[in-house]
Design an enzyme around this catalytic site. Sequence first.
Site, PDB file in Angstrom:
ATOM      1  N   CYS A  64       0.863  -1.179   0.000  1.00 27.81           N
ATOM      2  CA  CYS A  64       0.000   0.000   0.000  1.00 27.81           C
ATOM      3  C   CYS A  64       0.899   1.229   0.000  1.00 27.81           C
ATOM      4  CB  CYS A  64      -0.964  -0.017   1.182  1.00 27.81           C
ATOM      5  SG  CYS A  64      -0.186   0.210   2.773  1.00 27.81           S
ATOM      6  N   SER A  65       0.343   2.368   0.285  1.00 25.28           N
ATOM      7  CA  SER A  65       1.116   3.609   0.234  1.00 25.28           C
ATOM      8  C   SER A  65       2.263   3.619   1.236  1.00 25.28           C
ATOM      9  CB  SER A  65       0.216   4.813   0.498  1.00 25.28           C
ATOM     10  OG  SER A  65      -0.783   4.884  -0.471  1.00 25.28           O
TER      11      SER A  65
END
Length: 104
Positions: free
Chosen positions: A8-9
């Site tokens: 994810c980020s």
Amino acid sequence: MKTVLLVCSFGMSTSFITKKMNDLAKEKNIPLMVYAKSENAIETELDKVDCILIGPQIAYLEEKIRQRVNGRVPVECVDATSFGRMNAAAILKQAIRMIKSQNN
């Protein structure tokens, strides 16, 4: 033991789902371990994993991640609904399917 990288980020929002997936795999005696990292760690983790799941918050990066991985392992986005509902069973099934497809 197979290994799944969930990206994810920043590797934070995925930590809850990875715990649920690991608990479920253990409960069902599935030899699989899931861990989360930021997408910028893909290259350093690539040799350690059997597939990569992309968190829905960075689904827009899927094609770029596929290019970076260059076919070495399967790459797919996690369904946003499954992720939002923390449906560990559905995401675990997705990872198992991806790993099996690579072995065929």
